[in-house]
Design a protein around this motif. Structure first.
Motif, mmCIF file in Angstrom:
data_model
loop_
_atom_site.group_PDB
_atom_site.id
_atom_site.type_symbol
_atom_site.label_atom_id
_atom_site.label_comp_id
_atom_site.label_asym_id
_atom_site.label_seq_id
_atom_site.Cartn_x
_atom_site.Cartn_y
_atom_site.Cartn_z
ATOM 1 N N VAL A 11 46.417 22.341 48.935
ATOM 2 C CA VAL A 11 45.047 22.123 49.420
ATOM 3 C C VAL A 11 44.661 23.225 50.398
ATOM 4 O O VAL A 11 43.554 23.778 50.319
ATOM 5 C CB VAL A 11 44.919 20.721 50.067
ATOM 6 C CG1 VAL A 11 43.604 20.593 50.829
ATOM 7 C CG2 VAL A 11 45.014 19.639 48.999
ATOM 8 N N VAL A 12 45.542 23.595 51.307
ATOM 9 C CA VAL A 12 45.254 24.661 52.274
ATOM 10 C C VAL A 12 45.023 25.983 51.548
ATOM 11 O O VAL A 12 44.092 26.725 51.869
ATOM 12 C CB VAL A 12 46.392 24.780 53.311
ATOM 13 C CG1 VAL A 12 46.236 26.032 54.156
ATOM 14 C CG2 VAL A 12 46.431 23.535 54.184
ATOM 15 N N ILE A 13 45.852 26.292 50.562
ATOM 16 C CA ILE A 13 45.671 27.520 49.778
ATOM 17 C C ILE A 13 44.337 27.471 49.046
ATOM 18 O O ILE A 13 43.606 28.464 48.988
ATOM 19 C CB ILE A 13 46.853 27.734 48.815
ATOM 20 C CG1 ILE A 13 48.108 28.104 49.601
ATOM 21 C CG2 ILE A 13 46.529 28.822 47.792
ATOM 22 C CD1 ILE A 13 49.369 28.182 48.774
ATOM 23 N N GLY A 14 43.974 26.323 48.492
ATOM 24 C CA GLY A 14 42.699 26.179 47.791
ATOM 25 C C GLY A 14 41.514 26.392 48.715
ATOM 26 O O GLY A 14 40.536 27.054 48.356
ATOM 27 N N GLY A 18 38.826 29.401 48.536
ATOM 28 C CA GLY A 18 37.399 29.089 48.466
ATOM 29 C C GLY A 18 36.593 29.804 49.530
ATOM 30 O O GLY A 18 35.458 30.211 49.304
ATOM 31 N N LEU A 19 37.168 29.983 50.701
ATOM 32 C CA LEU A 19 36.488 30.703 51.773
ATOM 33 C C LEU A 19 36.487 32.210 51.530
ATOM 34 O O LEU A 19 35.557 32.912 51.919
ATOM 35 C CB LEU A 19 37.141 30.392 53.115
ATOM 36 C CG LEU A 19 36.976 28.961 53.635
ATOM 37 C CD1 LEU A 19 37.817 28.763 54.889
ATOM 38 C CD2 LEU A 19 35.516 28.661 53.916
ATOM 39 N N ALA A 20 37.524 32.725 50.916
ATOM 40 C CA ALA A 20 37.642 34.166 50.700
ATOM 41 C C ALA A 20 36.804 34.656 49.523
ATOM 42 O O ALA A 20 36.381 35.805 49.506
ATOM 43 C CB ALA A 20 39.100 34.545 50.485
ATOM 44 N N MET A 21 36.551 33.833 48.546
ATOM 45 C CA MET A 21 35.834 34.261 47.336
ATOM 46 C C MET A 21 34.444 34.843 47.620
ATOM 47 O O MET A 21 34.091 35.881 47.073
ATOM 48 C CB MET A 21 35.733 33.127 46.317
ATOM 49 C CG MET A 21 36.964 32.992 45.451
ATOM 50 S SD MET A 21 37.491 34.539 44.708
ATOM 51 C CE MET A 21 36.189 34.809 43.536
ATOM 52 N N PRO A 22 33.620 34.222 48.474
ATOM 53 C CA PRO A 22 32.312 34.829 48.729
ATOM 54 C C PRO A 22 32.420 36.208 49.357
ATOM 55 O O PRO A 22 31.573 37.059 49.135
ATOM 56 C CB PRO A 22 31.630 33.836 49.686
ATOM 57 C CG PRO A 22 32.316 32.548 49.440
ATOM 58 C CD PRO A 22 33.732 32.906 49.069
ATOM 59 N N MET A 23 33.459 36.446 50.141
ATOM 60 C CA MET A 23 33.634 37.750 50.757
ATOM 61 C C MET A 23 34.035 38.795 49.723
ATOM 62 O O MET A 23 33.658 39.943 49.820
ATOM 63 C CB MET A 23 34.681 37.677 51.851
ATOM 64 C CG MET A 23 34.231 36.911 53.055
ATOM 65 S SD MET A 23 35.529 36.909 54.273
ATOM 66 C CE MET A 23 35.548 35.188 54.689
ATOM 67 N N ILE A 24 34.811 38.393 48.753
ATOM 68 C CA ILE A 24 35.233 39.308 47.693
ATOM 69 C C ILE A 24 34.077 39.502 46.734
ATOM 70 O O ILE A 24 33.768 40.598 46.345
ATOM 71 C CB ILE A 24 36.484 38.770 46.968
ATOM 72 C CG1 ILE A 24 37.641 38.701 47.946
ATOM 73 C CG2 ILE A 24 36.829 39.618 45.768
ATOM 74 C CD1 ILE A 24 38.850 37.966 47.422
ATOM 75 N N GLY A 25 33.407 38.420 46.377
ATOM 76 C CA GLY A 25 32.204 38.340 45.564
ATOM 77 C C GLY A 25 31.764 39.606 44.858
ATOM 78 O O GLY A 25 32.550 40.351 44.303
ATOM 79 N N ASP A 26 30.480 39.869 44.929
ATOM 80 C CA ASP A 26 29.879 40.976 44.213
ATOM 81 C C ASP A 26 29.887 42.232 45.082
ATOM 82 O O ASP A 26 29.015 42.424 45.922
ATOM 83 C CB ASP A 26 28.451 40.616 43.799
ATOM 84 C CG ASP A 26 27.821 41.658 42.901
ATOM 85 O OD1 ASP A 26 28.527 42.603 42.491
ATOM 86 O OD2 ASP A 26 26.626 41.528 42.599
ATOM 87 N N SER A 27 30.873 43.069 44.902
ATOM 88 C CA SER A 27 30.976 44.279 45.709
ATOM 89 C C SER A 27 29.890 45.283 45.343
ATOM 90 O O SER A 27 29.566 46.143 46.149
ATOM 91 C CB SER A 27 32.356 44.898 45.558
ATOM 92 O OG SER A 27 32.578 45.318 44.235
ATOM 93 N N LYS A 28 29.316 45.177 44.141
ATOM 94 C CA LYS A 28 28.226 46.083 43.767
ATOM 95 C C LYS A 28 27.038 45.912 44.696
ATOM 96 O O LYS A 28 26.448 46.887 45.141
ATOM 97 C CB LYS A 28 27.783 45.831 42.322
ATOM 98 C CG LYS A 28 28.705 46.368 41.287
ATOM 99 C CD LYS A 28 28.135 46.130 39.907
ATOM 100 C CE LYS A 28 29.127 46.559 38.845
ATOM 101 N NZ LYS A 28 28.624 46.292 37.499
#
Length: 159
Positions: A11-14, A18-28
């Motif tokens: 759960v902690v990893i999930g 989930g918090l990191a994905m928006p930061m990685i998101g669309d780098s373009k």
């Protein structure tokens, strides 16, 4: 480890993922916005240089086919020779994906609307030679962003 401890770790990893994905998101989109900020700063630099050197006004020339722009002066010899970038002590020639804009690979100068030509000239008061809003549109994939230069004041905005 017990099953409960394993579930808590998952759960902690999930949550972290989930918090990191928006930061990685669309780098373009991020690269495009930062490239537009760099262009706006370069336009303001040319404007300030024209005010500082009223006897040798600055010009920003855009070339959409080679995806580059340069800052030159009206007294450049030969014509179209970039001025020296004081920060790098090199010609002020900008191409996304190379040199100081290496991080912006994939960003292109899609179009320029500069009153029928491909250049912005600033007078000794920092006003551009445009009677309408000058626009430079940058693109990264399907994303676009337009940098605008107001006639008269020369105010640079990224809407």
């Amino acid at each position: 480890m017990t099953l409960v401890e394993l579930m808590i770790v998952m759960v902690v990893i999930g949550i972290a993922f989930g918090l990191a994905m928006p930061m990685i998101g669309d780098s373009k989109e991020l690269r495009l916005r930062e490239a537009a900020r760099m262009l706006a700063a370069d336009i303001e630099f040319a404007q300030n240089e024209s005010i500082a050197h009223p006897d040798n006004l600055r010009i920003i020339q855009f070339n959409t086919s080679t995806e580059e722009y340069r800052i030159t002066s009206v007294n450049a010899s030969p014509a179209n020779t970039p001025i020296t970038d004081p920060a790098r002590n090199a010609p002020f020639l900008m191409q996304y994906g190379t040199g100081r804009a290496e991080a912006f690979a994939g960003v292109d100068i899609q179009s320029v609307s500069l009153g029928g030509d491909n250049q912005l000239i600033f007078n000794a008061y920092g006003s551009p030679d445009q009677s309408t809003t000058a626009t430079i549109t940058l693109a990264a994939g399907a994303e676009t962003l337009t940098v605008q230069v107001a006639p008269g004041s020369g105010e640079v905005t990224i809407p």
